[in-house]
Design a protein around this motif. Structure first.
Motif, PDB file in Angstrom:
ATOM      1  N   ILE A  70      -4.309   9.487   2.988  1.00  0.00           N
ATOM      2  CA  ILE A  70      -4.242   8.040   2.793  1.00  0.00           C
ATOM      3  C   ILE A  70      -2.802   7.636   2.567  1.00  0.00           C
ATOM      4  N   HIS A  71      -2.300   6.753   3.398  1.00  0.00           N
ATOM      5  CA  HIS A  71      -0.931   6.270   3.235  1.00  0.00           C
ATOM      6  C   HIS A  71      -0.811   5.497   1.924  1.00  0.00           C
ATOM      7  N   ILE A  72       0.336   5.604   1.273  1.00  0.00           N
ATOM      8  CA  ILE A  72       0.513   4.982  -0.033  1.00  0.00           C
ATOM      9  C   ILE A  72       0.418   3.459   0.010  1.00  0.00           C
ATOM     10  N   SER A  73       0.602   2.852   1.191  1.00  0.00           N
ATOM     11  CA  SER A  73       0.522   1.393   1.286  1.00  0.00           C
ATOM     12  C   SER A  73      -0.894   0.898   1.596  1.00  0.00           C
ATOM     13  N   ALA A  74      -1.831   1.804   1.862  1.00  0.00           N
ATOM     14  CA  ALA A  74      -3.200   1.396   2.178  1.00  0.00           C
ATOM     15  C   ALA A  74      -3.938   0.997   0.905  1.00  0.00           C
ATOM     16  N   CYS A  75      -4.912   0.102   1.049  1.00  0.00           N
ATOM     17  CA  CYS A  75      -5.752  -0.341  -0.065  1.00  0.00           C
ATOM     18  C   CYS A  75      -7.185   0.121   0.188  1.00  0.00           C
TER      19      CYS A  75
END
Length: 278
Positions: A14-19
């Motif tokens: 999971i990319h750190i910018s994803a919610c």
């Protein structure tokens, strides 16, 4: 993952910018890229991949290994003025490809509350699947194809760029719809629909050959088609004659079953005086 990876954990990635909202269910090996949003009632199957900027909402179930590209909007409220916030669902099968800007809506209470997309389907950029549609397996919707609410699309259907299907239209298995067609009536299995408004233009012979139908099956389908849409009598009368002559032919019987089932729309017919592709 290599040092300095932008993903927060290796499984799922999971990319750190994803919610990712609490309650979302992520299968093994899921990848969620930058700036994606996944709602609390979403299920992502094993190996599903959201490339970036994907928004998935509602009670949406995404099948294993399905890939979704930027700016797709999946599972948000149906575009139906009668919708009042009731729980509705969207299910997408395994191994689908959903390209940029595609929109898919869940069902409505008036249509069974469930939009269903089969396995191995391809949706090219900016295609739209409206509320309560039912799609089979191995379907291709090219760029900017628009399916209105309650459409039913059979297995192996191909719909070319910019085509639109009216609400409640049925398109039978193995049919082909030409680019920019306006489909307001039902298209028989194995048929070709062309034009705006779309008319039946013969059989999808190229598709049948590519999918390995035998020469004998194609020959029988041609004869049955000519008999079904010959001048004289009614379509019902001609269908009865064809049913008797081709009782042992599964593909012809599939067309006849489609005609018998009927639907909200009329049957797409050949244009008068136009030579068909048979």
């Amino acid at each position: 993952m290599s040092p300095g990876s932008p993903f927060s954990s290796p499984t799922p990635a999971i990319h750190i910018s994803a919610c990712i909202e609490p309650g979302a269910q992520l299968g093994a090996g899921v990848e969620i890229g930058p700036f994606c949003h996944v709602g609390p009632n979403v299920i992502l199957g094993d190996g599903a991949r959201l490339v970036s900027h994907v928004s998935i909402a509602g009670f949406t179930n995404i099948g294993a290994r399905t890939r979704i590209f930027p700016f797709a909007s999946i599972g948000h409220e149906p575009q139906d003025l009668k919708y009042r916030g009731e729980p509705v669902r969207l299910t997408i099968g395994e191994d689908c490809l959903i390209r940029e800007g595609v929109t898919m809506n869940p069902g409505t209470a008036g249509g069974g509350s469930h939009t269903i997309v089969g396995a191995r389907c391809v949706f090219l950029a900016n295609a739209h699947v409206a509320h309560d549609c039912k799609l089979g397996d191995d379907i291709v919707l090219s760029n900017n194809v628009m399916l209105a609410g309650h459409c039913q699309i059979g297995d192996f259907v191909i719909i070319s760029g910019g085509a639109a299907a009216h609400q409640f239209v049925r398109i039978g298995a193995h049919a082909f719809v030409g680019g920019l067609a306006g489909v307001e009536n039902d298209v028989i299995p194995y048929g070709i629909a062309l034009g705006n408004r779309a008319a039946l233009a013969g059989l999808n012979i190229v598709g049948l050959k590519r999918r390995g139908f035998s020469r004998e099956s194609i020959h029988d389908l041609r004869r049955a088609y000519r008999a079904l849409f010959a001048p004289g009598g009614t379509l019902k009368e001609r269908a009865e004659d064809v049913a008797a002559e081709f009782a042992a032919h599964a593909e012809v019987q599939q067309i006849l079953d489609f005609l018998r089932e009927g639907g909200e729309r009329a049957i797409c017919m050949p244009r008068a005086g136009k030579e068909d592709n048979v």
